[in-house]
Motif scaffolding. Structure first.
Motif, mmCIF file in Angstrom:
data_model
loop_
_atom_site.group_PDB
_atom_site.id
_atom_site.type_symbol
_atom_site.label_atom_id
_atom_site.label_comp_id
_atom_site.label_asym_id
_atom_site.label_seq_id
_atom_site.Cartn_x
_atom_site.Cartn_y
_atom_site.Cartn_z
ATOM 1 N N GLU A 14 1.094 -1.330 0.074
ATOM 2 C CA GLU A 14 -0.273 0.031 -0.186
ATOM 3 C C GLU A 14 0.562 1.446 -0.051
ATOM 4 O O GLU A 14 1.806 1.263 0.760
ATOM 5 C CB GLU A 14 -1.199 -0.002 1.413
ATOM 6 C CG GLU A 14 -1.586 1.123 0.964
ATOM 7 C CD GLU A 14 -2.451 1.555 2.711
ATOM 8 O OE1 GLU A 14 -3.705 0.423 2.642
ATOM 9 O OE2 GLU A 14 -2.578 0.994 3.001
ATOM 10 N N ILE A 15 1.086 2.219 -1.226
ATOM 11 C CA ILE A 15 0.749 3.591 -0.738
ATOM 12 C C ILE A 15 0.494 4.478 -0.546
ATOM 13 O O ILE A 15 -0.847 4.635 -0.838
ATOM 14 C CB ILE A 15 2.065 3.756 -2.195
ATOM 15 C CG1 ILE A 15 2.684 2.258 -3.084
ATOM 16 C CG2 ILE A 15 2.268 4.919 -2.645
ATOM 17 C CD1 ILE A 15 3.323 2.241 -3.931
ATOM 18 N N GLN A 16 0.794 5.403 0.632
ATOM 19 C CA GLN A 16 -0.174 6.529 0.958
ATOM 20 C C GLN A 16 0.402 7.898 -0.245
ATOM 21 O O GLN A 16 2.393 7.912 -0.143
ATOM 22 C CB GLN A 16 0.248 6.968 2.101
ATOM 23 C CG GLN A 16 -0.344 5.631 2.459
ATOM 24 C CD GLN A 16 -1.328 5.490 3.292
ATOM 25 O OE1 GLN A 16 -2.818 6.328 3.405
ATOM 26 N NE2 GLN A 16 -2.970 4.591 3.414
ATOM 27 N N SER A 17 -0.649 8.900 -0.133
ATOM 28 C CA SER A 17 0.484 10.074 -0.358
ATOM 29 C C SER A 17 -0.731 11.354 -0.843
ATOM 30 O O SER A 17 -1.660 11.164 0.266
ATOM 31 C CB SER A 17 -0.378 10.011 -2.162
ATOM 32 O OG SER A 17 0.550 10.766 -3.319
ATOM 33 N N ASP A 18 -0.192 12.184 -0.813
ATOM 34 C CA ASP A 18 -1.382 13.743 -0.370
ATOM 35 C C ASP A 18 -1.807 14.269 -1.253
ATOM 36 O O ASP A 18 -2.290 15.103 -0.753
ATOM 37 C CB ASP A 18 0.400 14.381 0.381
ATOM 38 C CG ASP A 18 0.635 14.959 -0.868
ATOM 39 O OD1 ASP A 18 0.675 15.473 -2.209
ATOM 40 O OD2 ASP A 18 1.710 15.986 -0.608
ATOM 41 N N ALA A 28 6.155 -3.200 -7.933
ATOM 42 C CA ALA A 28 6.908 -2.502 -7.702
ATOM 43 C C ALA A 28 6.431 -2.206 -6.588
ATOM 44 O O ALA A 28 6.050 -2.920 -5.275
ATOM 45 C CB ALA A 28 6.697 -0.931 -8.417
ATOM 46 N N ARG A 29 7.605 -1.955 -5.790
ATOM 47 C CA ARG A 29 8.140 -2.211 -4.507
ATOM 48 C C ARG A 29 8.639 -0.667 -4.209
ATOM 49 O O ARG A 29 9.984 0.092 -4.945
ATOM 50 C CB ARG A 29 9.028 -2.354 -3.691
ATOM 51 C CG ARG A 29 9.104 -2.458 -2.522
ATOM 52 C CD ARG A 29 9.503 -3.659 -1.850
ATOM 53 N NE ARG A 29 8.572 -4.694 -1.338
ATOM 54 C CZ ARG A 29 7.132 -4.840 -0.370
ATOM 55 N NH1 ARG A 29 7.711 -3.701 0.681
ATOM 56 N NH2 ARG A 29 6.715 -6.183 -0.260
ATOM 57 N N LEU A 30 8.536 1.011 -3.266
ATOM 58 C CA LEU A 30 9.391 1.535 -3.223
ATOM 59 C C LEU A 30 10.617 1.587 -2.616
ATOM 60 O O LEU A 30 11.156 0.477 -1.757
ATOM 61 C CB LEU A 30 8.686 2.233 -2.257
ATOM 62 C CG LEU A 30 7.285 2.780 -2.910
ATOM 63 C CD1 LEU A 30 6.747 3.514 -1.092
ATOM 64 C CD2 LEU A 30 7.292 3.332 -3.567
ATOM 65 N N GLY A 43 -4.999 14.001 -6.881
ATOM 66 C CA GLY A 43 -6.792 13.247 -6.230
ATOM 67 C C GLY A 43 -6.514 12.324 -5.894
ATOM 68 O O GLY A 43 -7.370 11.624 -4.633
ATOM 69 N N VAL A 44 -5.190 11.080 -5.346
ATOM 70 C CA VAL A 44 -4.774 9.485 -5.104
ATOM 71 C C VAL A 44 -4.620 9.995 -3.713
ATOM 72 O O VAL A 44 -2.722 10.695 -3.735
ATOM 73 C CB VAL A 44 -4.999 8.793 -6.317
ATOM 74 C CG1 VAL A 44 -4.534 7.501 -6.006
ATOM 75 C CG2 VAL A 44 -5.654 8.936 -7.265
ATOM 76 N N LYS A 45 -5.046 9.601 -2.955
ATOM 77 C CA LYS A 45 -4.297 9.999 -1.140
ATOM 78 C C LYS A 45 -3.753 8.168 -1.098
ATOM 79 O O LYS A 45 -3.051 8.374 0.243
ATOM 80 C CB LYS A 45 -5.438 10.627 -0.505
ATOM 81 C CG LYS A 45 -5.319 11.633 -0.603
ATOM 82 C CD LYS A 45 -6.212 12.496 0.428
ATOM 83 C CE LYS A 45 -6.030 13.625 0.174
ATOM 84 N NZ LYS A 45 -6.577 14.970 1.094
ATOM 85 N N CYS A 46 -4.451 7.167 -1.460
ATOM 86 C CA CYS A 46 -4.628 5.846 -1.469
ATOM 87 C C CYS A 46 -3.874 5.694 -1.992
ATOM 88 O O CYS A 46 -4.857 4.675 -3.243
ATOM 89 C CB CYS A 46 -4.841 5.564 -0.279
ATOM 90 S SG CYS A 46 -4.407 3.346 0.018
ATOM 91 N N VAL A 47 -2.775 3.922 -2.488
ATOM 92 C CA VAL A 47 -2.754 3.223 -3.311
ATOM 93 C C VAL A 47 -3.038 1.710 -2.641
ATOM 94 O O VAL A 47 -1.850 1.376 -2.881
ATOM 95 C CB VAL A 47 -1.514 3.053 -4.861
ATOM 96 C CG1 VAL A 47 -1.519 2.477 -5.531
ATOM 97 C CG2 VAL A 47 -1.939 4.678 -5.452
ATOM 98 N N PRO A 48 -3.912 0.509 -2.782
ATOM 99 C CA PRO A 48 -3.942 -0.332 -2.364
ATOM 100 C C PRO A 48 -2.646 -1.367 -2.953
ATOM 101 O O PRO A 48 -2.483 -1.300 -3.758
ATOM 102 C CB PRO A 48 -5.419 -0.488 -2.106
ATOM 103 C CG PRO A 48 -5.871 0.446 -2.916
ATOM 104 C CD PRO A 48 -5.154 0.841 -3.673
ATOM 105 N N ILE A 77 -0.568 0.482 -11.633
ATOM 106 C CA ILE A 77 -0.146 2.181 -11.737
ATOM 107 C C ILE A 77 0.621 2.207 -13.195
ATOM 108 O O ILE A 77 1.237 1.622 -12.830
ATOM 109 C CB ILE A 77 -0.052 3.049 -10.951
ATOM 110 C CG1 ILE A 77 0.997 2.122 -9.782
ATOM 111 C CG2 ILE A 77 -0.909 3.336 -9.737
ATOM 112 C CD1 ILE A 77 1.724 2.838 -9.007
ATOM 113 N N ASN A 78 1.164 3.495 -13.182
ATOM 114 C CA ASN A 78 1.939 3.873 -14.832
ATOM 115 C C ASN A 78 3.905 3.813 -14.001
ATOM 116 O O ASN A 78 3.157 4.454 -12.880
ATOM 117 C CB ASN A 78 1.871 5.313 -15.334
ATOM 118 C CG ASN A 78 0.627 4.580 -16.149
ATOM 119 O OD1 ASN A 78 0.369 3.583 -16.862
ATOM 120 N ND2 ASN A 78 -0.037 5.279 -17.315
#
Length: 410
Positions: A346-350, A369-371, A395-400, A405-406
């Protein structure tokens, strides 16, 4: 202040650039240059029917009924190495030994590979046999490269805006092209700013850091094929910045690129120096990292100011500057190499459009992918470890985990 979207900012920047002038270059010096006009073939390629194998040029009709139980025996009447012009015309029942790339003789319409005959002496300089036995039928055109099968005379083979890769240069050499009309290399004047910056060979002192951006950005500029004008480091004052801007102008730069000096509370001297002989267009973009971004002109030369944090500067270059340099260099139809990747976590964004450092790998046709670690804009090691930038849309704050994604390959 309203934030510009990444798309709007990029379009506004690119719209201000036009291709630089063209020059005539020797073919040997044209690698990675961008063609300024179309190139048409002056001859067919290949220029004559030729063999794609070492073997024997034959008349396919002579082998129509050939088989292991009843091979066909042909008289060998010629030996045709590459680079020679055949002087024979095959009659029924005749063959000619032929090398790869050699011109086909009159009367022959196919080649049988030497491995499929009873002639086993393939030593260099060996004489051809008097007769050769062939145990199978062959179709008209087998192992023959017809004249013009790759390129026809008059056909456009390379278009205006094409980046000349090694294979492109090889094709032009085949066609006898010795000079190409291409765009000259764009000239980019580069400087960093900040009283805290030291050169790489200086000992660290309290409150100081080494100037890494000048080295990183110079490498990125050169990776586009552009030329770097290295101006050094501007101090945090109006006169120092203006002095470097003037050097960029006198050096006939096509773009002035800076890093640092564009964040709130620190940019006034850059803005004022720029506006002393130019204008500022915008300052804030809805992206992460790299929200502070300056764009304008100085004495008619476009200016882009990137943030000082190294990762922000890198991302800003990839998002905005690379495309601008592509336009300057005359490149047409370029796009980033993008893949769809599945997030392993899961990736959090603002909510801003985000470009996050990641490692990607492919397994069974699926990219994951992994951060690479903490995404702080000053953490350059995590960028070194990355081979992609994950793009989290605005507009996206969470990517499960598991969502696709690209990602840009970097």
């Amino acid at each position: 202040m309203t934030l510009l979207s990444v798309t709007d900012a990029r379009e506004r920047i690119i719209s201000k650039f036009q291709p630089v002038a063209t020059v005539s270059l020797p073919l040997v010096e044209s690698l990675n240059r961008i063609l300024a006009n179309d190139v048409a073939a002056t001859s067919d390629l290949p220029p004559f029917d030729n063999s794609s194998m070492d073997g024997f040029a034959v008349r396919s009709a002579d082998l129509a009924d050939a088989n292991p139980a009843s091979p066909r025996r042909l008289r060998v009447v010629a030996d045709i190495p590459a680079g020679t012009v055949p002087t024979v015309s095959l009659a029924p029942g005749e063959a000619a030994r032929i090398m790869t790339g050699a011109q086909m003789p009159e009367g022959a319409d196919a080649v049988i590979p030497v491995e499929e005959t009873d002639f086993h002496n393939r030593d260099a300089g060996s004489a051809p046999p008097e007769f050769v036995n062939i145990q199978r039928a062959i179709n008209t055109g087998d192992y023959v490269r017809p004249r013009g099968s790759d390129v026809r005379a008059g056909a456009v083979v390379l278009h205006k805006g094409h980046a000349l890769k090694p294979q492109s240069i090889g094709l032009l050499a085949m066609l006898g092209v010795t000079q190409v009309e291409a765009h000259r290399k764009p000239r980019v004047a580069l400087f960093s700013s900040g009283d805290e910056l030291l050169d790489v060979d200086a000992p660290l002192a309290p409150g100081k850091i080494r100037d890494s951006n000048s080295y990183m950005l110079a490498g990125l500029i050169e990776s586009t094929g552009a030329e770097v004008i290295k101006l050094g480091v501007a101090k945090d004052n109006f006169d120092s910045v203006k002095s470097l801007l003037d050097k960029a102008a006198s050096g006939k730069a096509d773009l002035i690129l800076s890093s640092a000096g564009v964040s709130v509370g620190a940019f006034d001297f850059v803005k004022s120096a720029l506006e002393s002989n130019g204008a500022m267009d915008f300052w804030r973009v809805n992206m992460r990292p790299g929200k502070p971004l300056a764009f304008g002109d100085y004495k008619g030369i476009p200016f882009i100011g990137l943030p000082g944090n190294p990762v922000s500067a890198f991302v800003g270059f990839e998002v905005f500057v690379r495309a601008a340099l592509g336009r300057l260099s005359g490149l047409l139809g370029w796009s980033r190499q993008t893949v769809r990747v599945r997030c392993e976590e899961e990736i959090q964004s603002d909510g801003r459009e985000s470009y996050l450092r990641a490692q990607i790998h492919e397994e069974n046709g699926v990219w994951t992918a992994r951060l690479t670690g903490h995404q702080g804009s000053g953490n350059l090691l995590s960028l070194v470890k990355a081979d992609a930038l994950l793009i989290i849309p605005a507009g996206v704050k969470c990517v499960p985990a598991g969502q696709e994604i690209n990602a840009w390959i970097v």
